[in-house]
Design an enzyme around this catalytic site. Sequence first.
Site, PDB file in Angstrom:
ATOM      1  N   SER A  96       0.825  -1.215   0.000  1.00  0.00           N
ATOM      2  CA  SER A  96       0.000   0.000   0.000  1.00  0.00           C
ATOM      3  C   SER A  96       0.858   1.264   0.000  1.00  0.00           C
ATOM      4  O   SER A  96       1.690   1.432  -0.875  1.00  0.00           O
ATOM      5  CB  SER A  96      -0.975  -0.048   1.169  1.00  0.00           C
ATOM      6  N   ASP A 240      -1.369   1.280  -4.410  1.00  0.00           N
ATOM      7  CA  ASP A 240      -2.263   0.195  -4.863  1.00  0.00           C
ATOM      8  C   ASP A 240      -3.641   0.733  -5.236  1.00  0.00           C
ATOM      9  O   ASP A 240      -4.565  -0.040  -5.489  1.00  0.00           O
ATOM     10  CB  ASP A 240      -2.344  -0.940  -3.841  1.00  0.00           C
TER      11      ASP A 240
HETATM   12 MG    MG Z   1      -3.587   1.367  -0.296  1.00  0.00          MG
END
Ligand code: MG
Length: 445
Positions: A96, A240
Amino acid sequence: MPLMMSVSGVRGVIGESMTPVLASELGCAFGTYLNGGKVVIGRDSRPSGPMVQSALVAGLLATGCEVIVLDVASTPATALMVLRHKADGGVIITASHNPVIWNGIKFLTSEGLAPPPEQAAKIFDLYHRKAFNLVDVERIKPVLSDPTAAATHVEAALGIVNVPQIAAKRYKAVLDSVNGAGGEEGRLLLEKLGCQVVHMNAEPTGRFAHTPEPTVENLTDLCAVVKREGAAIGFAQDPDADRLAIVDENGRYIGEEYTLALCAKYMFAAHPGPAAANLSTSRMIDDIAAAAGGPCRVYRSAVGEANVVEAMKAHGCAFGGEGNGGIIDPRVAPVRNSLVAMSMVLQLMAQTGKTVGQLADEIPAYVMIKTKAECSKERIAEVLEATRKKYARERINDIDGVRVDFPDGWVHVRGSNTEPIIRIMAEAPTKERAEALIAGVRELM
Ligand code: MG
Protein backbone atom coordinates in the site's frame (compact mmCIF):
# COMPACT_ATOMS: atom_id res chain seq x y z
CA MET A 1 12.55 -5.16 10.36
CA PRO A 2 10.42 -8.06 11.59
CA LEU A 3 7.54 -9.50 9.57
CA MET A 4 4.19 -7.87 10.39
CA MET A 5 1.36 -10.40 10.46
CA SER A 6 -2.28 -9.41 10.77
CA VAL A 7 -5.66 -10.68 9.65
CA SER A 8 -5.26 -8.77 6.43
CA GLY A 9 -1.97 -10.49 5.54
CA VAL A 10 1.76 -10.06 6.01
CA ARG A 11 4.14 -7.21 5.33
CA GLY A 12 7.93 -7.24 5.45
CA VAL A 13 11.10 -5.64 4.15
CA ILE A 14 12.65 -7.06 0.98
CA GLY A 15 15.93 -8.83 1.68
CA GLU A 16 15.03 -9.16 5.36
CA SER A 17 11.61 -10.46 6.36
CA MET A 18 9.83 -10.55 2.98
CA THR A 19 11.62 -13.47 1.35
CA PRO A 20 10.85 -15.90 -1.50
CA VAL A 21 10.73 -18.73 1.05
CA LEU A 22 8.04 -16.91 3.00
CA ALA A 23 6.05 -16.12 -0.16
CA SER A 24 6.14 -19.68 -1.51
CA GLU A 25 5.20 -21.15 1.88
CA LEU A 26 2.32 -18.71 2.20
CA GLY A 27 1.31 -19.78 -1.32
CA CYS A 28 1.41 -23.43 -0.18
CA ALA A 29 -0.65 -22.58 2.91
CA PHE A 30 -3.28 -20.62 0.98
CA GLY A 31 -3.43 -23.29 -1.76
CA THR A 32 -3.87 -26.00 0.88
CA TYR A 33 -6.58 -23.95 2.57
CA LEU A 34 -8.40 -23.58 -0.77
CA ASN A 35 -8.00 -27.26 -1.59
CA GLY A 36 -6.29 -26.42 -4.85
CA GLY A 37 -8.96 -23.98 -6.08
CA LYS A 38 -8.84 -21.07 -8.52
CA VAL A 39 -6.78 -18.05 -7.40
CA VAL A 40 -6.44 -14.59 -9.01
CA ILE A 41 -3.21 -12.67 -8.27
CA GLY A 42 -2.53 -8.96 -8.75
CA ARG A 43 0.40 -6.85 -7.61
CA ASP A 44 1.31 -3.22 -7.28
CA SER A 45 4.22 -1.78 -9.24
CA ARG A 46 7.04 -2.31 -6.72
CA PRO A 47 10.29 -3.65 -8.23
CA SER A 48 10.07 -6.55 -5.76
CA GLY A 49 6.61 -7.53 -7.09
CA PRO A 50 7.74 -10.08 -9.73
CA MET A 51 9.98 -11.83 -7.17
CA VAL A 52 7.22 -12.14 -4.57
CA GLN A 53 4.68 -13.12 -7.22
CA SER A 54 6.89 -15.86 -8.71
CA ALA A 55 7.48 -17.44 -5.31
CA LEU A 56 3.82 -17.19 -4.34
CA VAL A 57 2.69 -18.71 -7.65
CA ALA A 58 5.12 -21.63 -7.12
CA GLY A 59 3.49 -22.40 -3.78
CA LEU A 60 -0.03 -22.17 -5.21
CA LEU A 61 0.83 -24.41 -8.18
CA ALA A 62 2.50 -26.95 -5.88
CA THR A 63 -0.79 -27.34 -4.04
CA GLY A 64 -2.78 -27.88 -7.24
CA CYS A 65 -4.27 -24.39 -7.64
CA GLU A 66 -5.40 -22.91 -10.93
CA VAL A 67 -3.56 -19.57 -10.96
CA ILE A 68 -4.65 -16.51 -12.96
CA VAL A 69 -2.03 -13.77 -12.96
CA LEU A 70 -3.03 -10.14 -13.59
CA ASP A 71 0.49 -8.75 -13.07
CA VAL A 72 0.35 -5.01 -12.24
CA ALA A 73 -3.20 -4.21 -11.11
CA SER A 74 -4.74 -2.03 -8.42
CA THR A 75 -6.14 -3.59 -5.28
CA PRO A 76 -9.76 -2.87 -6.32
CA ALA A 77 -9.15 -4.29 -9.82
CA THR A 78 -7.75 -7.47 -8.30
CA ALA A 79 -10.76 -7.85 -6.01
CA LEU A 80 -13.09 -7.28 -8.97
CA MET A 81 -11.28 -9.91 -11.08
CA VAL A 82 -11.65 -12.46 -8.26
CA LEU A 83 -15.40 -11.97 -8.64
CA ARG A 84 -15.40 -11.97 -12.45
CA HIS A 85 -13.40 -15.22 -12.61
CA LYS A 86 -15.59 -16.74 -9.88
CA ALA A 87 -12.31 -17.64 -8.19
CA ASP A 88 -12.06 -19.37 -4.83
CA GLY A 89 -9.69 -16.71 -3.59
CA GLY A 90 -7.29 -13.96 -4.51
CA VAL A 91 -3.97 -12.51 -3.50
CA ILE A 92 -2.76 -8.92 -3.72
CA ILE A 93 0.96 -8.27 -3.51
CA THR A 94 1.27 -4.74 -2.15
CA ALA A 95 2.55 -2.73 0.77
CA SER A 96 0.00 0.00 0.00
CA HIS A 97 1.35 3.42 1.00
CA ASN A 98 4.55 2.11 2.61
CA PRO A 99 7.97 2.95 1.12
CA VAL A 100 9.57 0.86 -1.63
CA ILE A 101 11.64 -1.30 0.76
CA TRP A 102 8.40 -2.97 1.88
CA ASN A 103 6.12 -5.46 0.21
CA GLY A 104 3.13 -7.42 1.46
CA ILE A 105 0.84 -10.34 0.70
CA LYS A 106 -2.89 -9.97 1.30
CA PHE A 107 -5.39 -12.78 0.86
CA LEU A 108 -8.90 -12.34 -0.51
CA THR A 109 -11.92 -14.61 -0.18
CA SER A 110 -14.11 -15.64 -3.12
CA GLU A 111 -16.15 -12.51 -2.35
CA GLY A 112 -13.08 -10.30 -2.89
CA LEU A 113 -12.87 -9.51 0.82
CA ALA A 114 -10.15 -9.89 3.43
CA PRO A 115 -10.74 -13.24 5.14
CA PRO A 116 -12.53 -12.99 8.51
CA PRO A 117 -10.18 -13.49 11.50
CA GLU A 118 -11.01 -17.19 11.99
CA GLN A 119 -10.29 -17.98 8.31
CA ALA A 120 -7.05 -15.96 8.40
CA ALA A 121 -6.03 -17.88 11.53
CA LYS A 122 -6.54 -21.19 9.68
CA ILE A 123 -4.31 -20.06 6.79
CA PHE A 124 -1.55 -18.91 9.15
CA ASP A 125 -1.87 -22.12 11.16
CA LEU A 126 -1.22 -24.15 7.98
CA TYR A 127 1.75 -21.89 7.29
CA HIS A 128 3.25 -22.26 10.79
CA ARG A 129 2.75 -26.04 10.86
CA LYS A 130 3.99 -26.37 7.25
CA ALA A 131 0.98 -28.64 6.77
CA PHE A 132 0.94 -28.35 3.00
CA ASN A 133 -1.04 -30.57 0.63
CA LEU A 134 1.53 -30.92 -2.15
CA VAL A 135 0.04 -32.58 -5.22
CA ASP A 136 1.57 -35.03 -7.70
CA VAL A 137 2.62 -34.00 -11.17
CA GLU A 138 -0.70 -34.94 -12.81
CA ARG A 139 -2.48 -32.30 -10.75
CA ILE A 140 -0.14 -29.38 -11.42
CA LYS A 141 -1.89 -26.87 -13.68
CA PRO A 142 -0.52 -24.28 -16.11
CA VAL A 143 -0.42 -20.58 -15.14
CA LEU A 144 -2.98 -18.41 -16.94
CA SER A 145 -2.65 -14.68 -17.42
CA ASP A 146 -5.43 -12.16 -17.84
CA PRO A 147 -4.47 -8.73 -19.24
CA THR A 148 -8.02 -7.31 -19.07
CA ALA A 149 -8.10 -6.20 -15.41
CA ALA A 150 -7.62 -2.48 -16.13
CA ALA A 151 -10.30 -2.33 -18.85
CA THR A 152 -12.73 -4.43 -16.81
CA HIS A 153 -12.24 -2.27 -13.74
CA VAL A 154 -12.67 0.98 -15.67
CA GLU A 155 -15.91 -0.32 -17.27
CA ALA A 156 -17.26 -1.17 -13.82
CA ALA A 157 -16.33 2.24 -12.36
CA LEU A 158 -17.95 4.03 -15.32
CA GLY A 159 -21.10 1.99 -14.79
CA ILE A 160 -22.02 3.78 -11.55
CA VAL A 161 -22.18 7.32 -13.01
CA ASN A 162 -23.72 9.25 -15.90
CA VAL A 163 -20.80 9.28 -18.33
CA PRO A 164 -22.24 11.68 -20.98
CA GLN A 165 -23.17 14.22 -18.28
CA ILE A 166 -19.60 14.26 -16.94
CA ALA A 167 -17.98 14.09 -20.39
CA ALA A 168 -19.97 17.13 -21.56
CA LYS A 169 -18.07 19.24 -19.01
CA ARG A 170 -14.65 18.46 -20.54
CA TYR A 171 -12.92 18.83 -17.17
CA LYS A 172 -9.18 19.24 -17.02
CA ALA A 173 -7.91 16.86 -14.33
CA VAL A 174 -4.42 16.27 -12.96
CA LEU A 175 -3.78 12.70 -11.81
CA ASP A 176 -0.79 11.81 -9.61
CA SER A 177 -0.42 8.02 -9.68
CA VAL A 178 2.85 8.07 -7.65
CA ASN A 179 4.33 5.46 -10.06
CA GLY A 180 1.93 2.95 -8.54
CA ALA A 181 -0.47 0.35 -9.90
CA GLY A 182 -3.39 2.69 -10.55
CA GLY A 183 -1.91 4.82 -13.34
CA GLU A 184 -3.28 3.01 -16.37
CA GLU A 185 -6.67 2.38 -14.78
CA GLY A 186 -6.96 5.97 -13.53
CA ARG A 187 -5.98 7.55 -16.80
CA LEU A 188 -8.30 5.34 -18.82
CA LEU A 189 -11.19 6.16 -16.50
CA LEU A 190 -10.64 9.92 -16.71
CA GLU A 191 -10.27 9.82 -20.50
CA LYS A 192 -13.53 7.88 -20.84
CA LEU A 193 -15.12 10.54 -18.63
CA GLY A 194 -14.11 13.11 -21.24
CA CYS A 195 -11.39 14.69 -19.12
CA GLN A 196 -8.29 16.34 -20.45
CA VAL A 197 -5.76 14.45 -18.32
CA VAL A 198 -2.43 15.76 -17.07
CA HIS A 199 -0.82 12.60 -15.76
CA MET A 200 1.97 12.88 -13.19
CA ASN A 201 4.15 9.96 -12.07
CA ALA A 202 2.29 7.75 -14.50
CA GLU A 203 4.87 5.04 -15.16
CA PRO A 204 4.28 1.97 -12.95
CA THR A 205 7.92 1.65 -11.94
CA GLY A 206 7.35 1.35 -8.20
CA ARG A 207 10.07 4.01 -7.81
CA PHE A 208 7.72 6.38 -6.04
CA ALA A 209 8.29 9.99 -7.08
CA HIS A 210 7.38 11.16 -3.58
CA THR A 211 6.57 9.60 -0.22
CA PRO A 212 3.57 7.56 -1.36
CA GLU A 213 0.98 8.25 1.33
CA PRO A 214 -1.48 10.77 -0.21
CA THR A 215 -1.22 13.30 2.61
CA VAL A 216 -0.78 17.07 2.28
CA GLU A 217 2.99 17.15 2.88
CA ASN A 218 3.56 14.64 0.04
CA LEU A 219 1.39 16.35 -2.58
CA THR A 220 2.94 19.80 -2.94
CA ASP A 221 3.87 19.06 -6.59
CA LEU A 222 0.31 18.02 -7.43
CA CYS A 223 -1.06 21.21 -5.86
CA ALA A 224 1.37 23.29 -7.91
CA VAL A 225 0.56 21.51 -11.19
CA VAL A 226 -3.21 21.89 -10.68
CA LYS A 227 -2.69 25.62 -10.24
CA ARG A 228 -0.27 26.00 -13.12
CA GLU A 229 -2.50 24.02 -15.49
CA GLY A 230 -5.66 25.80 -14.39
CA ALA A 231 -7.21 22.36 -13.83
CA ALA A 232 -10.66 21.77 -12.37
CA ILE A 233 -9.39 19.13 -9.94
CA GLY A 234 -6.34 17.13 -8.86
CA PHE A 235 -6.42 13.48 -7.82
CA ALA A 236 -3.74 11.54 -5.91
CA GLN A 237 -3.76 7.76 -5.70
CA ASP A 238 -1.73 5.64 -3.30
CA PRO A 239 0.48 2.87 -4.80
CA ASP A 240 -2.26 0.20 -4.86
CA ALA A 241 -4.93 2.75 -5.84
CA ASP A 242 -7.48 2.03 -3.16
CA ARG A 243 -7.16 5.47 -1.57
CA LEU A 244 -7.72 8.88 -3.18
CA ALA A 245 -6.91 12.41 -2.05
CA ILE A 246 -8.29 15.50 -3.80
CA VAL A 247 -6.85 18.92 -4.65
CA ASP A 248 -9.33 21.65 -5.55
CA GLU A 249 -9.29 24.08 -8.50
CA ASN A 250 -7.21 26.55 -6.50
CA GLY A 251 -4.46 24.02 -5.84
CA ARG A 252 -5.68 23.50 -2.27
CA TYR A 253 -5.29 20.03 -0.75
CA ILE A 254 -8.72 19.46 0.74
CA GLY A 255 -7.85 16.35 2.73
CA GLU A 256 -8.63 12.67 2.48
CA GLU A 257 -11.60 12.95 4.84
CA TYR A 258 -13.33 15.04 2.17
CA THR A 259 -13.07 12.25 -0.40
CA LEU A 260 -15.65 10.18 1.48
CA ALA A 261 -17.66 13.28 2.40
CA LEU A 262 -17.99 14.41 -1.25
CA CYS A 263 -18.87 10.91 -2.41
CA ALA A 264 -21.45 10.73 0.39
CA LYS A 265 -23.00 13.96 -0.85
CA TYR A 266 -23.55 12.36 -4.24
CA MET A 267 -24.58 8.92 -2.99
CA PHE A 268 -27.06 10.04 -0.30
CA ALA A 269 -28.84 12.08 -2.99
CA ALA A 270 -28.68 9.46 -5.75
CA HIS A 271 -29.33 6.38 -3.57
CA PRO A 272 -31.00 7.51 -0.33
CA GLY A 273 -30.34 4.95 2.39
CA PRO A 274 -27.80 3.97 5.02
CA ALA A 275 -24.00 4.06 4.74
CA ALA A 276 -21.20 2.69 6.91
CA ALA A 277 -17.94 4.23 8.10
CA ASN A 278 -15.42 3.34 10.75
CA LEU A 279 -15.37 4.97 14.18
CA SER A 280 -12.38 7.18 13.35
CA THR A 281 -13.99 8.75 10.28
CA SER A 282 -15.07 12.41 10.37
CA ARG A 283 -18.60 13.29 11.40
CA MET A 284 -18.95 15.32 8.20
CA ILE A 285 -20.63 12.22 6.78
CA ASP A 286 -23.21 12.28 9.61
CA ASP A 287 -23.98 15.94 8.85
CA ILE A 288 -24.38 15.12 5.16
CA ALA A 289 -26.68 12.20 5.98
CA ALA A 290 -28.76 14.42 8.28
CA ALA A 291 -29.05 17.11 5.60
CA ALA A 292 -30.15 14.50 3.03
CA GLY A 293 -32.78 13.28 5.50
CA GLY A 294 -35.14 10.34 4.98
CA PRO A 295 -33.49 6.95 5.31
CA CYS A 296 -29.96 8.39 5.12
CA ARG A 297 -27.87 7.58 8.18
CA VAL A 298 -24.40 6.32 9.06
CA TYR A 299 -23.59 3.04 10.81
CA ARG A 300 -20.21 2.98 12.54
CA SER A 301 -17.90 -0.02 12.48
CA ALA A 302 -14.61 -1.02 14.05
CA VAL A 303 -11.51 0.33 12.26
CA GLY A 304 -10.41 -1.83 9.31
CA GLU A 305 -11.81 -2.18 5.81
CA ALA A 306 -13.26 -5.66 6.43
CA ASN A 307 -15.24 -4.32 9.40
CA VAL A 308 -16.73 -1.51 7.30
CA VAL A 309 -17.78 -4.02 4.64
CA GLU A 310 -19.35 -6.25 7.28
CA ALA A 311 -21.38 -3.29 8.60
CA MET A 312 -22.41 -2.43 5.02
CA LYS A 313 -23.71 -5.95 4.51
CA ALA A 314 -25.45 -6.07 7.88
CA HIS A 315 -27.33 -2.82 7.26
CA GLY A 316 -27.82 -3.00 3.48
CA CYS A 317 -25.65 0.04 2.75
CA ALA A 318 -25.20 1.26 -0.83
CA PHE A 319 -21.73 2.54 0.05
CA GLY A 320 -19.26 2.89 2.86
CA GLY A 321 -15.75 4.00 3.53
CA GLU A 322 -12.99 5.25 5.70
CA GLY A 323 -11.61 8.71 6.37
CA ASN A 324 -8.32 7.84 4.67
CA GLY A 325 -9.79 8.53 1.23
CA GLY A 326 -11.30 5.08 0.83
CA ILE A 327 -14.74 4.73 -0.77
CA ILE A 328 -16.33 1.32 -1.08
CA ASP A 329 -19.09 0.70 -3.64
CA PRO A 330 -20.02 -2.99 -3.75
CA ARG A 331 -21.41 -2.59 -7.28
CA VAL A 332 -17.76 -2.42 -8.39
CA ALA A 333 -15.95 -4.42 -5.68
CA PRO A 334 -16.21 -4.64 -1.89
CA VAL A 335 -12.95 -2.78 -1.28
CA ARG A 336 -11.81 0.85 -1.14
CA ASN A 337 -11.49 2.21 -4.64
CA SER A 338 -9.83 5.37 -6.01
CA LEU A 339 -11.60 4.96 -9.39
CA VAL A 340 -15.01 4.87 -7.76
CA ALA A 341 -14.11 8.01 -5.80
CA MET A 342 -13.00 9.89 -8.95
CA SER A 343 -16.20 8.90 -10.79
CA MET A 344 -18.46 10.02 -7.95
CA VAL A 345 -16.75 13.36 -7.30
CA LEU A 346 -16.79 14.27 -11.01
CA GLN A 347 -20.46 13.25 -11.15
CA LEU A 348 -21.23 15.50 -8.19
CA MET A 349 -19.43 18.42 -9.88
CA ALA A 350 -21.16 17.80 -13.20
CA GLN A 351 -24.69 17.60 -11.85
CA THR A 352 -24.38 20.57 -9.47
CA GLY A 353 -22.32 22.75 -11.81
CA LYS A 354 -20.15 23.66 -8.81
CA THR A 355 -16.40 23.47 -8.44
CA VAL A 356 -14.91 20.92 -6.09
CA GLY A 357 -13.69 23.75 -3.85
CA GLN A 358 -17.24 25.14 -3.58
CA LEU A 359 -18.62 21.68 -2.83
CA ALA A 360 -16.03 21.10 -0.11
CA ASP A 361 -16.73 24.51 1.44
CA GLU A 362 -20.44 23.69 1.71
CA ILE A 363 -19.68 20.86 4.11
CA PRO A 364 -19.51 21.97 7.77
CA ALA A 365 -15.80 21.96 8.65
CA TYR A 366 -14.22 20.28 11.66
CA VAL A 367 -10.74 20.07 13.07
CA MET A 368 -9.47 16.55 13.59
CA ILE A 369 -6.46 15.83 15.77
CA LYS A 370 -4.77 12.43 15.83
CA THR A 371 -2.26 11.57 18.55
CA LYS A 372 -0.50 8.38 19.57
CA ALA A 373 1.69 7.35 22.47
CA GLU A 374 3.54 4.24 23.57
CA CYS A 375 1.46 2.26 26.04
CA SER A 376 1.47 -1.36 27.22
CA LYS A 377 -1.54 -3.61 26.51
CA GLU A 378 -2.47 -3.63 30.23
CA ARG A 379 -2.29 0.16 30.47
CA ILE A 380 -4.40 0.52 27.33
CA ALA A 381 -7.14 -1.62 28.92
CA GLU A 382 -7.01 0.58 32.03
CA VAL A 383 -7.25 3.80 30.03
CA LEU A 384 -10.22 2.45 28.06
CA GLU A 385 -12.00 1.49 31.28
CA ALA A 386 -11.28 4.89 32.85
CA THR A 387 -12.58 6.64 29.70
CA ARG A 388 -15.76 4.60 29.78
CA LYS A 389 -16.29 5.52 33.45
CA LYS A 390 -15.49 9.20 33.09
CA TYR A 391 -17.91 9.66 30.19
CA ALA A 392 -20.59 7.21 31.32
CA ARG A 393 -23.29 9.85 30.76
CA GLU A 394 -22.29 10.55 27.16
CA ARG A 395 -23.02 8.49 24.04
CA ILE A 396 -20.43 5.70 24.03
CA ASN A 397 -19.52 3.17 21.32
CA ASP A 398 -17.04 0.52 22.49
CA ILE A 399 -16.95 -1.99 19.63
CA ASP A 400 -13.34 -0.91 18.94
CA GLY A 401 -11.68 0.89 21.83
CA VAL A 402 -13.96 3.60 23.19
CA ARG A 403 -15.51 6.43 21.19
CA VAL A 404 -17.36 9.14 23.10
CA ASP A 405 -19.74 11.40 21.18
CA PHE A 406 -20.58 14.85 22.49
CA PRO A 407 -23.09 17.23 20.91
CA ASP A 408 -20.23 19.18 19.28
CA GLY A 409 -17.53 16.56 18.72
CA TRP A 410 -16.08 13.17 19.57
CA VAL A 411 -13.00 11.49 20.96
CA HIS A 412 -11.89 7.96 20.05
CA VAL A 413 -9.36 5.98 22.08
CA ARG A 414 -8.03 2.63 20.87
CA GLY A 415 -5.00 0.40 21.16
CA SER A 416 -3.06 -0.64 18.06
CA ASN A 417 -3.51 -4.29 17.05
CA THR A 418 0.14 -4.72 16.14
CA GLU A 419 2.18 -2.41 18.38
CA PRO A 420 2.15 -1.24 22.04
CA ILE A 421 0.61 2.06 21.02
CA ILE A 422 -2.50 3.92 22.13
CA ARG A 423 -4.20 6.23 19.66
CA ILE A 424 -6.35 9.14 20.74
CA MET A 425 -8.25 11.06 18.06
CA ALA A 426 -10.72 13.88 18.46
CA GLU A 427 -12.83 16.00 16.15
CA ALA A 428 -14.61 19.26 16.99
CA PRO A 429 -15.57 22.55 15.30
CA THR A 430 -12.43 24.26 16.70
CA LYS A 431 -8.84 23.24 17.38
CA GLU A 432 -9.18 24.30 21.04
CA ARG A 433 -12.19 22.06 21.60
CA ALA A 434 -10.51 19.10 19.84
CA GLU A 435 -7.39 19.59 21.97
CA ALA A 436 -9.53 19.74 25.10
CA LEU A 437 -11.21 16.44 24.15
CA ILE A 438 -7.78 14.81 23.74
CA ALA A 439 -6.60 16.28 27.04
CA GLY A 440 -9.69 14.87 28.75
CA VAL A 441 -8.49 11.36 27.93
CA ARG A 442 -4.79 12.09 28.37
CA GLU A 443 -5.32 13.02 32.00
CA LEU A 444 -6.56 9.46 32.61
CA MET A 445 -3.23 8.00 31.50
MG1 MG B 1 -3.59 1.37 -0.30
